[in-house]
Design an enzyme around this catalytic site. Structure first.
Site, PDB file in Angstrom:
ATOM      1  N   GLY A 133       0.799  -1.228   0.000  1.00  0.00           N
ATOM      2  CA  GLY A 133       0.000   0.000   0.000  1.00  0.00           C
ATOM      3  C   GLY A 133       0.830   1.277   0.000  1.00  0.00           C
ATOM      4  O   GLY A 133       0.287   2.368  -0.194  1.00  0.00           O
ATOM      5  N   ARG A 138     -10.616  22.688   7.405  1.00  0.00           N
ATOM      6  CA  ARG A 138     -11.635  23.103   8.378  1.00  0.00           C
ATOM      7  C   ARG A 138     -11.121  23.046   9.811  1.00  0.00           C
ATOM      8  O   ARG A 138     -11.711  23.608  10.708  1.00  0.00           O
ATOM      9  CB  ARG A 138     -12.893  22.234   8.210  1.00  0.00           C
ATOM     10  CG  ARG A 138     -13.673  22.643   6.968  1.00  0.00           C
ATOM     11  CD  ARG A 138     -14.883  21.785   6.744  1.00  0.00           C
ATOM     12  NE  ARG A 138     -14.527  20.464   6.270  1.00  0.00           N
ATOM     13  CZ  ARG A 138     -15.415  19.500   6.004  1.00  0.00           C
ATOM     14  NH1 ARG A 138     -16.702  19.747   6.173  1.00  0.00           N
ATOM     15  NH2 ARG A 138     -15.026  18.338   5.558  1.00  0.00           N
ATOM     16  N   LYS A 191     -26.331  29.643  11.983  1.00  0.00           N
ATOM     17  CA  LYS A 191     -26.140  28.239  12.403  1.00  0.00           C
ATOM     18  C   LYS A 191     -25.539  28.253  13.807  1.00  0.00           C
ATOM     19  O   LYS A 191     -24.404  28.711  13.983  1.00  0.00           O
ATOM     20  CB  LYS A 191     -25.212  27.594  11.374  1.00  0.00           C
ATOM     21  CG  LYS A 191     -24.746  26.206  11.617  1.00  0.00           C
ATOM     22  CD  LYS A 191     -23.995  25.740  10.351  1.00  0.00           C
ATOM     23  CE  LYS A 191     -22.961  24.698  10.613  1.00  0.00           C
ATOM     24  NZ  LYS A 191     -22.192  24.348   9.411  1.00  0.00           N
TER      25      LYS A 191
END
Ligand code: R5P
Length: 314
Positions: free
Chosen positions: A40, A98, A194
């Site tokens: 991998g 974020r 929000k």
């Protein structure tokens, strides 16, 4: 050292966008394979000579974000060891953005760590589009050219010939972006208020500003699960908007986001190709390419011309 030669190469994140940029610039993509070892681990091999070249590596850090990030780091390392003259990481979508501050105890600032990794791997510059927060530019001690998808998306909104338009930010963080669109369209601004009530509960019921009887254009930097946008459409409709359109730069689309958006009651949805979309999009989705924007920016950087002077900015 001269950097007359321009080289564009790409990992596995977005080959279609890489080809479109190469075509727009009028060059061939550099020959590279980015494969996997049996365990991998990622294996990189570049076949073209890079010595002294001005190298641009296109790789949005889109899902699977960890694979695409490590590919980018290994490509940078490969180019540096192959004596590239200068390396620009072209990251149309910058993942991990974020998490850009400690908003509670004992959490990482992932965006800063990722910026450090990209710098350490050898990037000399970064070219990106609509960072989640513009301040992330400061996480790099390198030149960062931060483009905005607004010129790509705004034509769609103009083509709708909106009546009494209002640009809606789906949260407080999107206010500056919404204002920029509103200025270009001569529209009002509203914000979905929000509010986080607890770790797993968000209150969406309030809007700051007027949407009643207006054509609402909800604009966000990204759509991931689609949850924020679906709630924003609902609340804007409940407050009496006439037509509701949705726009976002980064169509990260995870889970059943496309299905949710297709059935959320929006009259139209426009996104760009900073991130590849791996499923067919229903008719009401409009897909706009950032390839010409990135091609112009790459040429401007290569020719040491101003990037900010070329593009409309937030
Ligand atoms: C939040 O601050 C962002 O601007 C987006 O609104 C959000 O990340 C979208 O995520 P999702 O589609 O999962 O609600």
């Amino acid at each position: 050292m001269t950097r007359d030669k321009i080289t564009l190469l790409a990992g596995n994140a977005h080959p279609q966008l890489a080809r479109a940029i190469a075509e727009s610039i009028g060059i061939d993509l550099c020959k590279v394979t980015v494969g996997r070892f049996p365990d991998g681990e990622i294996d990189v091999k570049i076949y073209d000579d890079l010595r002294g070249s001005d190298v641009f590596i296109l790789q949005p850090t889109s899902p699977p974000v960890n694979d695409h990030l490590i590919e980018l780091l290994l490509l940078l390392d490969t180019c540096r060891r192959a004596s590239a003259g200068r390396m620009t990481a072209v990251i149309p979508y910058f993942g991990y953005a974020r998490k850009d501050r400690k908003d509670e105890g004992r959490v990482p600032i992932s965006a800063k760590l990722v910026a450090n990794m990209i710098s350490t791997a050898g990037a000399d510059r970064v070219l990106t589009i609509d960072l989640h927060a513009a301040q992330i530019q400061g996480f790099f001690d390198l030149p960062v050219d931060h483009l905005y998808a607004k010129p790509v998306l705004i034509d769609y909104f103009r083509s709708l010939d909106p009546k009494d338009p209002v640009i809606v930010a789906p949260d407080m963080g999107g206010l500056k972006r919404a204002r920029a669109y509103a200025e270009s369209l001569g529209a009002q601004v509203a914000i979905v208020d929000k509010r986080r009530i607890s770790a797993d509960k968000v209150d969406w019921e309030h809007i700051i500003g007027e949407v009643n009887g207006k054509d609402a254009l909800i604009i966000d930097d990204m759509i991931a699960t689609g949850g924020s946008m679906v709630q924003a459409v609902r609340i804007v409709k409940e407050h009496g908007a006439r037509r509701v359109y949705v726009g976002a730069t980064h169509a990260v689309f995870c889970g059943d986001a496309v299905h949710k958006l297709a059935h959320c009651g929006a009259d139209g949805i426009v996104i760009t190709d900073t991130v590849p979309v791996h499923e067919p999009l229903p008719e009401r989705f409009q897909y706009r390419s950032v390839a010409p924007l990135l091609a112009r920016a790459i040429l401007a950087i290569h020719q040491s011309n101003s990037v900010s002077a070329l593009f409309d900015k937030v």
